[in-house]
Design an enzyme around this catalytic site. Structure first.
Site, PDB file in Angstrom:
ATOM      1  N   GLU A 193      17.106 -17.720  -8.563  1.00  0.00           N
ATOM      2  CA  GLU A 193      16.741 -16.338  -8.876  1.00  0.00           C
ATOM      3  C   GLU A 193      16.145 -16.248 -10.286  1.00  0.00           C
ATOM      4  O   GLU A 193      15.158 -15.542 -10.505  1.00  0.00           O
ATOM      5  CB  GLU A 193      17.980 -15.440  -8.721  1.00  0.00           C
TER       6      GLU A 193
ATOM      7  N   CYS B 124       0.847  -1.185   0.000  1.00  0.00           N
ATOM      8  CA  CYS B 124       0.000   0.000   0.000  1.00  0.00           C
ATOM      9  C   CYS B 124       0.889   1.244   0.000  1.00  0.00           C
ATOM     10  O   CYS B 124       1.917   1.287   0.667  1.00  0.00           O
ATOM     11  CB  CYS B 124      -0.948   0.081   1.186  1.00  0.00           C
TER      12      CYS B 124
ATOM     13  N   ASN C 199      -1.921   1.522   5.833  1.00  0.00           N
ATOM     14  CA  ASN C 199      -1.057   0.448   5.327  1.00  0.00           C
ATOM     15  C   ASN C 199      -0.750  -0.450   6.519  1.00  0.00           C
ATOM     16  O   ASN C 199      -0.350   0.050   7.570  1.00  0.00           O
ATOM     17  CB  ASN C 199       0.230   1.073   4.763  1.00  0.00           C
ATOM     18  N   GLY C 200      -0.933  -1.763   6.369  1.00  0.00           N
ATOM     19  CA  GLY C 200      -0.635  -2.676   7.482  1.00  0.00           C
ATOM     20  C   GLY C 200      -1.851  -3.508   7.833  1.00  0.00           C
ATOM     21  O   GLY C 200      -2.795  -3.625   7.046  1.00  0.00           O
TER      22      GLY C 200
ATOM     23  N   GLU D  90       7.430 -14.569 -11.286  1.00  0.00           N
ATOM     24  CA  GLU D  90       6.727 -13.340 -10.923  1.00  0.00           C
ATOM     25  C   GLU D  90       6.393 -12.485 -12.130  1.00  0.00           C
ATOM     26  O   GLU D  90       5.420 -11.736 -12.103  1.00  0.00           O
ATOM     27  CB  GLU D  90       7.467 -12.534  -9.849  1.00  0.00           C
TER      28      GLU D  90
ATOM     29  N   LYS E  96       5.812  -4.212  -4.191  1.00  0.00           N
ATOM     30  CA  LYS E  96       7.246  -4.074  -4.073  1.00  0.00           C
ATOM     31  C   LYS E  96       7.734  -4.307  -2.649  1.00  0.00           C
ATOM     32  O   LYS E  96       8.765  -4.921  -2.415  1.00  0.00           O
ATOM     33  CB  LYS E  96       7.637  -2.663  -4.535  1.00  0.00           C
TER      34      LYS E  96
ATOM     35  N   HIS F 247      17.942 -37.228  -8.358  1.00  0.00           N
ATOM     36  CA  HIS F 247      17.158 -37.617  -7.173  1.00  0.00           C
ATOM     37  C   HIS F 247      15.682 -37.255  -7.336  1.00  0.00           C
ATOM     38  O   HIS F 247      14.949 -37.188  -6.349  1.00  0.00           O
ATOM     39  CB  HIS F 247      17.757 -36.949  -5.935  1.00  0.00           C
TER      40      HIS F 247
ATOM     41  N   TRP G 121      -2.749  -2.592  -1.711  1.00  0.00           N
ATOM     42  CA  TRP G 121      -2.472  -4.022  -1.905  1.00  0.00           C
ATOM     43  C   TRP G 121      -3.354  -4.716  -0.878  1.00  0.00           C
ATOM     44  O   TRP G 121      -3.153  -4.580   0.329  1.00  0.00           O
ATOM     45  CB  TRP G 121      -0.996  -4.318  -1.653  1.00  0.00           C
TER      46      TRP G 121
ATOM     47  N   LYS H 245      12.330 -14.889 -11.039  1.00  0.00           N
ATOM     48  CA  LYS H 245      12.040 -13.794 -11.974  1.00  0.00           C
ATOM     49  C   LYS H 245      10.973 -14.232 -12.981  1.00  0.00           C
ATOM     50  O   LYS H 245      10.064 -13.482 -13.297  1.00  0.00           O
ATOM     51  CB  LYS H 245      13.299 -13.359 -12.731  1.00  0.00           C
TER      52      LYS H 245
ATOM     53  N   ARG I 121       3.764  -0.099  -4.958  1.00  0.00           N
ATOM     54  CA  ARG I 121       3.542  -0.694  -3.638  1.00  0.00           C
ATOM     55  C   ARG I 121       2.236  -1.488  -3.556  1.00  0.00           C
ATOM     56  O   ARG I 121       1.977  -2.173  -2.569  1.00  0.00           O
ATOM     57  CB  ARG I 121       3.534   0.395  -2.558  1.00  0.00           C
TER      58      ARG I 121
HETATM   59  O1  M6R Z   1      12.681  -5.226   0.054  1.00  0.00           O
HETATM   60  P1  M6R Z   1      13.230  -6.621   0.253  1.00  0.00           P
HETATM   61  O2  M6R Z   1      14.556  -6.798  -0.408  1.00  0.00           O
HETATM   62  O3  M6R Z   1      13.253  -7.039   1.684  1.00  0.00           O
HETATM   63  O4  M6R Z   1      12.191  -7.558  -0.498  1.00  0.00           O
HETATM   64  C1  M6R Z   1      12.312  -8.953  -0.440  1.00  0.00           C
HETATM   65  C2  M6R Z   1      11.432  -9.632  -1.465  1.00  0.00           C
HETATM   66  O5  M6R Z   1      10.095  -9.299  -1.248  1.00  0.00           O
HETATM   67  C3  M6R Z   1      11.806  -9.224  -2.905  1.00  0.00           C
HETATM   68  O6  M6R Z   1      13.144  -9.505  -3.176  1.00  0.00           O
HETATM   69  C4  M6R Z   1      10.919  -9.968  -3.917  1.00  0.00           C
HETATM   70  O7  M6R Z   1      11.175 -11.332  -3.866  1.00  0.00           O
HETATM   71  C5  M6R Z   1      11.127  -9.415  -5.324  1.00  0.00           C
HETATM   72  N1  M6R Z   1       9.860  -9.045  -5.903  1.00  0.00           N
HETATM   73  C6  M6R Z   1      11.735 -10.376  -6.255  1.00  0.00           C
HETATM   74  O8  M6R Z   1      11.956  -9.826  -7.516  1.00  0.00           O
END
Ligand code: M6R
Length: 619
Positions: A488, A2, A101-102, A495, A614, A511, A75, A492, A27
């Site tokens: 990683e 948010c 927010n929260g 998401e 984010k 395995h 969000w 990517k 956000r």
């Molecule tokens: O702000 P942060 O680095 O703590 O965020 C951690 C994860 O939420 C963040 O890396 C998330 O996995 C990304 N969207 C990945 O691209």
């Protein structure tokens, strides 16, 4: 999660708030809304979906404007992402508006209590109780900041709240507990926002708010006064700071997406993160790490906590820390850490990695670690955010603002920071000689140019990505530090492209995962350098042959000049030669480009993937 904006000053509040929301849309983008006290009343508008829907609504039915206003981009946590659950939430007479927010954990009890007193709540959100409670409190005290303090004392959970009241139209009030809120201080105007990006076009002067504080922005003739108190009403210490990037850093700068811009910024981000940390003699100087040498020499265990991409950086850091310092190191998902009762004491160094500095899981993990007596070092990209503030020390990455939800330049700079910490530990503890440290530092200094070289050769990767747009699954394999790179790459793709993507340690293939291999299944393989630990290289070449024999389409990321893999690569992506431990800094870049291009080819929203935000400020 948010985004929140509040404004008090001489400009049209609605315009400032909407521009701020545009910058905070990363956000959360489930709904958006605004409220402005005007003409003796309160005008509000809110709409499900992206900010553009609200803007359309405002174009069709304009709101009056005044000098104060608040806004929100959501969000969703409690309640579906529809118009009714969008913020702001108003009280029954429609005199007070609140954005949040929260999560308010005791909202059900508060809601029942309000219902008993005759309040009618119209949404499914936890937030709405706050507008009703504020309304009651304001009726008895006539002061919005005092009303906010009274209400906050009754709330449990994590929250940032910002409110306006029709009966006090020159005031915006905010409050925070375990959720971000910063104050921007301009000339005759002031701002409240979840992130400085919302007001950076107007001012670079900011104030950090501490935990359990209430801030009042009050307009008085031509000036605006900022007053910060605790929830109990005591004066709070005000901590001003200067934001060291400007509005252009938060713009797309000619790129179609923030993600593309942020990928392209990686060479600079890497170089900036090294800047000032290497002295004239080429040794490491991390004076900013305020944990004294004797304490670091006593450390007998390192635990890294982080989430998502930052967790992958932590997995790679483990290899460097153990190799360079010989201290045992574990990397753990922050969300799992405190629930398994980890063994920590004064000799444990916990490293919390976070781009935003607000990730709730990571914050809770570091609090738990400190309660057990461990020292916490934060690696963070956001100045003044909660995680570095609550840590014993911080090493900032200098990636600049990262707006795209998918993390790219933050990841590379987190890696650089991890390598610096590992080397520094080696330097302080004497497990690395000065010339060894200087040699790695030199290699790190070459990385920015090497990332640049990778970026210049990405057209075939983009072409390949487009050709795979109709695939359902992509697998990623790696060994050693290539294994977290594989994880990683898969993250990517999940998401951004919403595809089934999984990363495996190549040694695990036999395995189980090898059963997934079928004709033409794309498998990305991150190959370690044939130099150095050639045993790893040879093993992964065998793995490639095994999957290829079963029909996989192999997409191989390998060091330039690695002729041994060429015969088994259906697609070969060459990267510059780096030392084994530093390879993730160059090997990850093609995977970022691959995921971004695949998402584009599938028509997905690159910067704002579905269901994500984010900054994840709830557990
Ligand atoms: O702000 P942060 O680095 O703590 O965020 C951690 C994860 O939420 C963040 O890396 C998330 O996995 C990304 N969207 C990945 O691209």
């Amino acid at each position: 999660m948010c985004g929140i904006v509040g404004y008090v000053g001489g400009q049209c509040a609605l315009d400032v708030v909407l521009a701020g929301l545009r910058r905070l849309e990363y956000r959360g983008y489930d709904s958006a809304g605004v409220a402005v006290p005007a003409d003796g009343g309160l005008a509000a508008a809110k709409k499900a979906g992206k900010l553009a829907n609200l803007e359309k609504e405002l174009a069709a039915r304009p709101l009056p404007s005044g000098p104060t206003g608040i806004g929100h981009t959501r969000w969703a946590t409690h309640g579906a992402p529809n118009d009714a659950n969008a913020h702001p939430h108003l009280d029954n007479p429609g005199r007070v508006a609140v954005v949040h927010n929260g999560i308010i954990e005791n909202f059900a009890a508060l809601r029942a209590e309000l219902a008993e007193r005759g309040h009618v709540l119209v949404s499914e959100t936890d937030t709405e109780v706050v507008s009703h409670l504020l309304s009651e409190a304001f009726s008895s005290c006539g002061d919005l900041a005092e009303a906010m303090r009274q209400v906050c004392r009754r709330l449990e959970g994590a929250f940032t709240l910002v409110a306006v009241h029709a009966d006090d139209p020159d005031v915006v009030v905010g409050a925070r507990r375990n959720s971000p809120l910063v104050v921007g201080v301009g000339d005759g105007e002031a701002f409240l926002a979840s992130d400085v990006a919302a007001f950076i076009a107007h001012t670079r002067e900011a104030i950090e708010l501490g935990q359990d504080q209430v801030v009042e922005l009050r307009r008085d003739s031509l000036d605006v006064t900022v007053t910060v108190t605790t929830f109990e009403g005591k004066d709070a210490e005000v901590r001003p700071y200067h934001v060291d990037w400007d509005a252009s850093a938060a713009e797309k700068g000619g790129y179609d997406y923030f993600m593309l811009k942020e990928i392209a910024e990686q060479p600079k981000a890497v170089a900036d993160t090294l800047l000032g940390r290497i002295d004239a003699a080429g040794s490491l100087s991390l004076d900013e790490v305020r944990i004294p040498g004797p304490v670091l020499r006593e450390v007998d265990k390192v635990v890294i906590v982080a989430c998502g991409t930052a967790y992958h950086a932590g997995l790679i850091a483990k290899y460097a820390i153990e190799h360079w310092t010989r201290i045992p190191c574990e990397t753990e998902l922050a969300s799992e850490f405190r629930y398994r009762d980890p063994i920590l004491d004064q000799r444990t160094l916990v490293i919390a990695i976070s781009q935003s500095g607000e990730t709730m899981d990571t914050l809770m993990a570091l609090r738990h670690a400190r309660e057990q007596g461990a020292k916490v070092l934060a690696i963070c990209n956001t100045n003044g955010s909660t995680i570095p503030r609550e840590s014993d020390a911080v090493l900032y990455t200098h990636a600049g603002p990262e707006v795209a939800v998918a993390s790219t330049k933050a990841f590379l700079t987190q890696l650089v920071a991890c390598y610096l910490v590992a080397l520094y530990l080696g330097q302080v503890r004497g497990t690395k000689w000065g010339d060894e440290v200087r040699s790695v530092v030199r290699e790190l200094s070459d990385i920015a140019t090497q990332v640049d070289e990778v970026l210049e050769t990405m057209e075939p990767v983009r072409e390949l990505a487009r050709s795979l747009a109709d695939k359902g699954t992509v697998l990623f394999l790696g060994r050693h530090v290539g294994y977290p790179v594989a994880l990683e790459g898969a993250l990517k793709l999940k998401e951004l492209a919403y595809m089934h993507a999984e990363g495996f340690a190549a040694g695990e293939l036999k395995h189980g995962p090898i059963a997934l291999i079928e004709e033409d299944l794309p498998v990305v393989v991150v190959v370690p350098s044939p130099r150095g630990r050639s045993v790893l290289h040879d093993k992964i070449v065998s793995n490639i042959q095994e999957i290829r024999a079963r029909g996989a389409r192999t997409i191989v990321i390998a060091e330039r000049g690695d002729e041994a893999v060429r015969p088994y690569a259906d697609h070969l992506i060459e990267i510059p030669a780096t030392p084994v431990l530093l390879q993730p800094l160059v090997a990850t870049v093609p995977l970022q480009v691959f995921a971004c291009e695949l998402a584009t080819a599938r028509g997905n929203e690159v910067d704002q993937p579905r269901n994500l935000a984010k900054s994840v400020t709830v557990e």
